[in-house]
Design a protein around this motif. Structure first.
Motif, mmCIF file in Angstrom:
data_model
loop_
_atom_site.group_PDB
_atom_site.id
_atom_site.type_symbol
_atom_site.label_atom_id
_atom_site.label_comp_id
_atom_site.label_asym_id
_atom_site.label_seq_id
_atom_site.Cartn_x
_atom_site.Cartn_y
_atom_site.Cartn_z
ATOM 1 N N PRO A 1 29.693 -2.045 54.183
ATOM 2 C CA PRO A 1 30.651 -1.307 53.165
ATOM 3 C C PRO A 1 30.256 -0.934 51.024
ATOM 4 O O PRO A 1 31.171 -0.212 50.834
ATOM 5 C CB PRO A 1 31.249 -3.069 52.659
ATOM 6 N N GLU A 2 29.319 -1.757 50.818
ATOM 7 C CA GLU A 2 29.428 -1.420 49.401
ATOM 8 C C GLU A 2 28.509 0.363 50.111
ATOM 9 O O GLU A 2 28.595 0.998 48.493
ATOM 10 C CB GLU A 2 28.150 -1.857 48.752
ATOM 11 N N VAL A 3 27.677 0.280 50.146
ATOM 12 C CA VAL A 3 27.100 1.576 50.384
ATOM 13 C C VAL A 3 27.577 2.833 50.465
ATOM 14 O O VAL A 3 28.557 4.282 49.818
ATOM 15 C CB VAL A 3 26.348 2.187 50.987
ATOM 16 N N ALA A 4 28.385 2.344 51.956
ATOM 17 C CA ALA A 4 30.243 3.501 52.355
ATOM 18 C C ALA A 4 30.365 3.886 50.593
ATOM 19 O O ALA A 4 31.555 5.079 50.533
ATOM 20 C CB ALA A 4 30.541 2.664 53.408
ATOM 21 N N LEU A 5 31.322 2.782 49.949
ATOM 22 C CA LEU A 5 32.157 2.956 48.468
ATOM 23 C C LEU A 5 31.546 4.523 47.837
ATOM 24 O O LEU A 5 32.041 4.493 47.389
ATOM 25 C CB LEU A 5 31.699 1.734 47.881
ATOM 26 N N HIS A 6 30.059 4.304 47.803
ATOM 27 C CA HIS A 6 29.245 4.574 46.620
ATOM 28 C C HIS A 6 29.313 6.156 47.347
ATOM 29 O O HIS A 6 29.619 7.134 46.906
ATOM 30 C CB HIS A 6 27.944 4.588 46.945
ATOM 31 N N TYR A 7 29.216 6.125 48.647
ATOM 32 C CA TYR A 7 29.176 7.311 49.497
ATOM 33 C C TYR A 7 30.539 8.355 49.405
ATOM 34 O O TYR A 7 31.281 9.464 48.520
ATOM 35 C CB TYR A 7 29.073 7.231 50.993
ATOM 36 N N GLN A 8 31.661 6.891 48.915
ATOM 37 C CA GLN A 8 33.381 7.953 49.402
ATOM 38 C C GLN A 8 33.127 8.052 48.093
ATOM 39 O O GLN A 8 34.239 9.298 47.565
ATOM 40 C CB GLN A 8 34.227 6.990 49.481
ATOM 41 N N ALA A 9 32.524 7.749 46.858
ATOM 42 C CA ALA A 9 33.133 8.243 45.177
ATOM 43 C C ALA A 9 32.381 9.379 45.274
ATOM 44 O O ALA A 9 32.841 10.079 44.148
ATOM 45 C CB ALA A 9 32.879 6.871 44.330
ATOM 46 N N ALA A 10 31.440 9.137 45.551
ATOM 47 C CA ALA A 10 30.303 10.602 45.399
ATOM 48 C C ALA A 10 31.364 12.106 46.160
ATOM 49 O O ALA A 10 31.313 12.945 45.707
ATOM 50 C CB ALA A 10 28.696 10.726 46.060
ATOM 51 N N MET A 11 31.758 11.516 47.254
ATOM 52 C CA MET A 11 32.351 12.853 48.217
ATOM 53 C C MET A 11 33.706 13.273 47.066
ATOM 54 O O MET A 11 34.324 14.345 47.230
ATOM 55 C CB MET A 11 33.001 12.301 49.465
ATOM 56 N N THR A 12 34.290 12.479 46.663
ATOM 57 C CA THR A 12 35.275 12.418 46.208
ATOM 58 C C THR A 12 35.212 13.397 44.655
ATOM 59 O O THR A 12 36.267 14.403 44.492
ATOM 60 C CB THR A 12 35.587 11.298 45.551
#
Length: 62
Positions: free
Chosen positions: A31-42
């Motif tokens: 979850p924590e890594v996925a949230l960072h990836y989501q923010a970067a892709m956004t």
């Protein structure tokens, strides 16, 4: 040589970047890594829809 991807853990999250109805990028991690990836892709794809959801859904289990 081919390697098989590890199946997602029940706590993992799947991030998808959508171009209309088409997924153009998909990433699964804890979850924590996925949230960072989501923010970067956004930030990277500001005009596209970016979703995050559990990696293991009811559809995956059947």
């Amino acid at each position: 040589m081919t390697t098989l991807a590890e199946p997602p853990l029940p706590t993992d999250r799947r991030v998808r970047v959508w171009f209309g109805e088409h997924v153009i990028a998909e990433y699964t991690d804890e979850p924590e890594v996925a949230l960072h990836y989501q923010a970067a892709m956004t930030r990277r794809f500001a005009s596209l829809r970016v979703t995050i959801e559990p990696a293991v859904s009811d559809a995956d289990l059947s």
